[in-house]
Enzyme design. Structure first.
Site, PDB file in Angstrom:
ATOM      1  N   SER A 117     154.087  46.294 -82.272  1.00 34.94           N
ATOM      2  CA  SER A 117     153.708  45.414 -81.152  1.00 34.94           C
ATOM      3  C   SER A 117     152.725  46.094 -80.209  1.00 34.94           C
ATOM      4  O   SER A 117     151.741  45.477 -79.795  1.00 34.94           O
ATOM      5  CB  SER A 117     154.899  44.890 -80.346  1.00 34.94           C
ATOM      6  OG  SER A 117     156.108  45.347 -80.784  1.00 34.94           O
ATOM      7  N   ASP A 161     154.574  53.776 -75.807  1.00 30.79           N
ATOM      8  CA  ASP A 161     153.939  53.264 -77.026  1.00 30.79           C
ATOM      9  C   ASP A 161     152.502  52.828 -76.771  1.00 30.79           C
ATOM     10  O   ASP A 161     151.592  53.145 -77.546  1.00 30.79           O
ATOM     11  CB  ASP A 161     154.744  52.075 -77.581  1.00 30.79           C
ATOM     12  CG  ASP A 161     156.187  52.447 -77.857  1.00 30.79           C
ATOM     13  OD1 ASP A 161     156.503  53.653 -77.850  1.00 30.79           O
ATOM     14  OD2 ASP A 161     157.013  51.534 -78.073  1.00 30.79           O
TER      15      ASP A 161
HETATM   16  C1  GLA Z   1     160.647  51.871 -77.618  1.00 31.26           C
HETATM   17  C2  GLA Z   1     159.971  51.549 -76.285  1.00 31.26           C
HETATM   18  C3  GLA Z   1     159.402  52.804 -75.629  1.00 31.26           C
HETATM   19  C4  GLA Z   1     160.457  53.917 -75.558  1.00 31.26           C
HETATM   20  C5  GLA Z   1     161.123  54.114 -76.924  1.00 31.26           C
HETATM   21  C6  GLA Z   1     162.272  55.085 -76.872  1.00 31.26           C
HETATM   22  O1  GLA Z   1     159.689  52.289 -78.551  1.00 31.26           O
HETATM   23  O2  GLA Z   1     158.933  50.616 -76.486  1.00 31.26           O
HETATM   24  O3  GLA Z   1     158.907  52.498 -74.362  1.00 31.26           O
HETATM   25  O4  GLA Z   1     161.396  53.645 -74.559  1.00 31.26           O
HETATM   26  O5  GLA Z   1     161.624  52.893 -77.451  1.00 31.26           O
HETATM   27  O6  GLA Z   1     161.835  56.359 -76.553  1.00 31.26           O
END
Ligand code: GLA
Length: 400
Positions: A117, A161
């Site tokens: 995403s 991310d």
């Molecule tokens: C998901 C969320 C991130 C982070 C990770 C865990 O990927 O999108 O922001 O919190 O989990 O580290």
């Protein structure tokens, strides 16, 4: 096909260490991959926004238009990720001013926790920047994409991310302070070593609600610690302080969540230090400790990820391994001596299938760069199967 389209790419990411602390003001250490999401785009003469996914051809075209986009009206489909980004950019002085035909293609394993995403959001933002000529910097882009996912799509993720996808750098991991967004690039030594990602292929249905519960538990812990400490984030505390004040947190489960966050932050700082010093052995140990903390204190791993992890660390030639990403299914990341990778896949894969009754898929990954413009002919490299190419051509003729 696609010769009159522009093509753009943004990568997925793998987090090496620093899990579930990007919403606690901690340090994270992700890197961008060389796989991610592509968008092929063409401006239209009218105000229609038309979305098509080559990964979901059976859903056909999802349609919106500039007016509905500006009002934030959703399509209730995959298109709401790119649509949310267009809405967010438009509200922030980077407007989408003409209709667009958009065709997406992702080569990340889906639902594997490698940020499909975020890469879709970032490639959309990058596409808008390039197609409409905006001076939008990459950190701002990451922030706007996170805002869009939080507010348009209702997923309460942190910044990691989107930041990793927008700011990725070949051969480097990003050491990011999620409180200040200060960051630096740290070369990941890959001489004789492979970065192996194992997809557990274990569906993680509960992940969104469990993710939000973890966030709430961390907020509770912070509120209670604030009664005795002058802090803004859980990760403002070091482990010694946590041990001193831990009993202020009444609930045992909430205390464990806080413990994970605070120790994980310390581990991430040490992991970056030892990696810079070339101490791979200690780096590997920290990865293992990080997994155990996600398993025992954060309780966000599960049998599939634990099985992959225990099999991996038992393998001679594996320097370190851990679950990566949000958890409750998804992938592990392991550093494995290059000459042992084949054996590693075979041994871990066989044991995993025997114990779990499902097959894991292994990928040797390269660390890649952030978003880029591509030649639209890239589509032919991506879609290698002639049969699939025929399907795509047929579908495209129907809609475009
Ligand atoms: C998901 C969320 C991130 C982070 C990770 C865990 O990927 O999108 O922001 O919190 O989990 O580290």
């Amino acid at each position: 096909m696609f010769s009159d389209y522009e093509a753009f790419f943004a990568p997925g990411r793998v987090n090496l260490i620093g899990e579930h602390i990007d919403y606690n003001g901690g340090y994270v250490f992700p890197c961008a991959l060389t796989i991610g999401t592509y968008v092929f785009v063409k401006k239209r003469d009218d105000d229609k926004l038309r979305f098509f996914s080559l990964n979901k051809t059976r859903f056909g075209v999802k349609e919106s238009n500039l007016k509905n986009m500006e009002k934030g009206i959703k399509t209730e489909s995959f298109a709401d990720y790119p649509l949310g980004v267009m809405y967010t950019l438009t509200k922030n002085n980077y407007p989408v001013t003409s209709g667009l035909d958009l065709v997406f293609y992702g080569n990340l394993p889906s639902g594997a926790g490698l940020s499909s995403s975020a890469s879709m959001e970032v490639v959309t933002a990058y596409m808008v920047k390039e197609m409409f000529g905006y001076d939008l910097d990459f950190i701002e882009m990451a922030k706007l994409c996170q805002w869009s996912e939080n507010n348009f799509n209702g997923v309460n993720c942190g910044i990691m991310d989107q930041f990793a996808s927008a700011m990725g750098k070949n051969k480097n991991a990003i050491y990011l302070n999620t409180n200040t967004l200060d960051y630096s690039y740290v070369p990941v030594p890959m001489d004789g070593i492979s970065l192996v990602i194992a997809n557990s292929n274990n569906p993680h249905k509960l992940s969104d609600s469990a993710y939000n519960t973890r966030r709430e538990e961390c907020s509770k812990a912070l509120l209670q610690l604030k009664k005795v400490l002058d802090i803004k984030n859980l990760c403002d505390i070091i482990p010694d302080e946590f041990e001193k004040y831990r009993d202020v947190i009444e609930d045992e489960v909430v205390r464990k969540r806080a413990k994970h966050a605070i120790y994980e932050n310390a581990r991430t700082k040490e992991a970056v230090k030892v990696l810079k010093e070339g101490d791979l052995e200690r780096f590997g140990e920290l990865l293992k400790e990080a997994h155990m903390s996600m398993k025992d204190d954060y309780e966000a791993t599960g049998k599939a990820l634990d099985t992959l992890f225990f099999e991996a660390i038992d393998f001679d030639g594996c320097i370190g391994s851990r679950m990566t990403g949000g958890g409750f299914g998804g992938c592990t990341v392991s550093f494995v001596k290059k000459e042992r990778v084949r054996e590693f896949k075979k041994k871990v894969g066989t044991a995993y299938e025997r114990k779990m009754g499902i097959r894991a898929v292994f990928y040797e990954m390269e660390i890649g760069d952030g978003p880029s413009k591509k030649d639209s002919k890239v589509i032919y490299d991506l879609i290698k199967s002639p049969k699939f190419l025929d399907i795509v051509k047929g579908e495209m003729k129907k809609y475009f």
